[in-house]
Scaffold this active site. Sequence first.
Site, PDB file in Angstrom:
ATOM      1  N   LYS A  42       0.838  -1.210   0.000  1.00 41.91           N
ATOM      2  CA  LYS A  42       0.000   0.000   0.000  1.00 41.91           C
ATOM      3  C   LYS A  42       0.864   1.248   0.000  1.00 41.91           C
ATOM      4  O   LYS A  42       0.569   2.234  -0.678  1.00 41.91           O
ATOM      5  CB  LYS A  42      -0.935  -0.004   1.224  1.00 41.91           C
ATOM      6  CG  LYS A  42      -2.051  -1.020   1.088  1.00 41.91           C
ATOM      7  CD  LYS A  42      -3.188  -0.726   2.049  1.00 41.91           C
ATOM      8  CE  LYS A  42      -4.232  -1.745   1.930  1.00 41.91           C
ATOM      9  NZ  LYS A  42      -5.514  -1.612   1.746  1.00 41.91           N
ATOM     10  N   ILE A  64      -5.188  -1.422  13.698  1.00 40.73           N
ATOM     11  CA  ILE A  64      -5.454  -0.250  14.540  1.00 40.73           C
ATOM     12  C   ILE A  64      -6.277  -0.592  15.776  1.00 40.73           C
ATOM     13  O   ILE A  64      -6.391   0.212  16.693  1.00 40.73           O
ATOM     14  CB  ILE A  64      -6.168   0.872  13.744  1.00 40.73           C
ATOM     15  CG1 ILE A  64      -7.559   0.404  13.264  1.00 40.73           C
ATOM     16  CG2 ILE A  64      -5.333   1.357  12.591  1.00 40.73           C
ATOM     17  CD1 ILE A  64      -8.474   1.544  12.889  1.00 40.73           C
ATOM     18  N   TYR A 170     -22.578  -0.561  13.482  1.00 40.54           N
ATOM     19  CA  TYR A 170     -21.640   0.388  12.873  1.00 40.54           C
ATOM     20  C   TYR A 170     -21.931   1.814  13.343  1.00 40.54           C
ATOM     21  O   TYR A 170     -21.020   2.550  13.747  1.00 40.54           O
ATOM     22  CB  TYR A 170     -21.729   0.316  11.344  1.00 40.54           C
ATOM     23  CG  TYR A 170     -20.976   1.432  10.671  1.00 40.54           C
ATOM     24  CD1 TYR A 170     -19.580   1.447  10.643  1.00 40.54           C
ATOM     25  CD2 TYR A 170     -21.656   2.511  10.103  1.00 40.54           C
ATOM     26  CE1 TYR A 170     -18.875   2.490  10.045  1.00 40.54           C
ATOM     27  CE2 TYR A 170     -20.961   3.559   9.511  1.00 40.54           C
ATOM     28  CZ  TYR A 170     -19.570   3.543   9.486  1.00 40.54           C
ATOM     29  OH  TYR A 170     -18.899   4.589   8.910  1.00 40.54           O
ATOM     30  N   LYS A 174     -19.394   4.297  15.612  1.00 36.95           N
ATOM     31  CA  LYS A 174     -18.906   5.628  15.261  1.00 36.95           C
ATOM     32  C   LYS A 174     -19.141   6.604  16.417  1.00 36.95           C
ATOM     33  O   LYS A 174     -18.317   7.468  16.691  1.00 36.95           O
ATOM     34  CB  LYS A 174     -19.601   6.144  13.996  1.00 36.95           C
ATOM     35  CG  LYS A 174     -19.326   5.329  12.747  1.00 36.95           C
ATOM     36  CD  LYS A 174     -17.851   5.122  12.457  1.00 36.95           C
ATOM     37  CE  LYS A 174     -17.126   6.369  12.024  1.00 36.95           C
ATOM     38  NZ  LYS A 174     -15.725   6.115  11.629  1.00 36.95           N
TER      39      LYS A 174
END
Length: 346
Positions: A42, A64, A170, A174
């Site tokens: 990447k 992460i 989801y 957030k």
Amino acid sequence: MTTEKQTVFLSGASGFIAQHTIKQLLDAGKFKVIGSVRSEDKANSLAKNFNNNPDLSFVYVKDIAEETAFDEAFKEHGSKLDFVIHSASPFTFDITDINKDLIIPAKVGSAGIFKASVNYAPNLKHFVVTSSYAAINDLLRETDNTYHLNENTWNPMPFDEALANPIFGYCYSKKVAEQTVWKLTEELNAKFNVTAVNPVFVFGPQCFDSSVTKVLNTSCEIVNKFVHSTPETEVDESIKGSYIDVRDIARAHIEPLLDSDKFNGKRLLMDGGRFGNQAIVDVLNTIPQLKGKIAVGTPHKDDDIENQMAVIDNSATKKLLNFEFMNLEQTVKDTALQILKVEGKA
């Protein structure tokens, strides 16, 4: 007289929004960027796309969601960092355990990079986190036109409800990720300023033509599917939301770096207006290469869509940023024309 360039650490550098942010940072000529990526492949691909710009370098952060994922990179580079833009985030609906696979990684990821910033970046001036409209909106009231929301609104969904399905999970993740940042700002007595950027559906061209693949990122795929539709394709009228262009989002990440105190403690609700699938199809049918070849639906059925949905007031964001957001026609056209160009149809 030359001014020393300031250094920005940007997590998740290969992302759709992140690449545009890197481009604008480098184009400004005032910044050096250290981007985190998951692999050497990447990094090499991005470096090539950015013409091996000497102001762009990379570090590897494989997962992460690990509590100390960013520690090594910040121990090495922290002393020279002026700014952090945290745009990396787990985003998948292909999961088995909503809490374990979505909510916990979002929380841990935000906490990890924030703590690394506090512990290893003594000169840091500003921390910008890419949050989401999902952290603000009540998903169950999106089509309730009596519901009003703004930069101070929070997604009210409780944890138990979030476990019902991956989309709820989801949205909740957030909220948790952003709240973790604000909470740690207080708890750790952070010496730097903090801003959250909360985008809705993000349209617009990929930063590089080479990123145009058969299936695009979640928001742009809505446009991509209709570019490849036929006149017989039905237009699903249940898909509706708000749009913003990726280039406006990138700029919103950079403005706080240029005027830190003005943006401290602010949430930027990045919304350019409402759309439905029909509105997208209407725009696409104004492109000569597509007219007569793609879905038509019921033209102009979405013309009154603003009045059918929750009322978003992001006047505070617009005043802070002080630039015009791109309209739906521009962002949809630019998205589609790039796809057609890459496919040799432009």
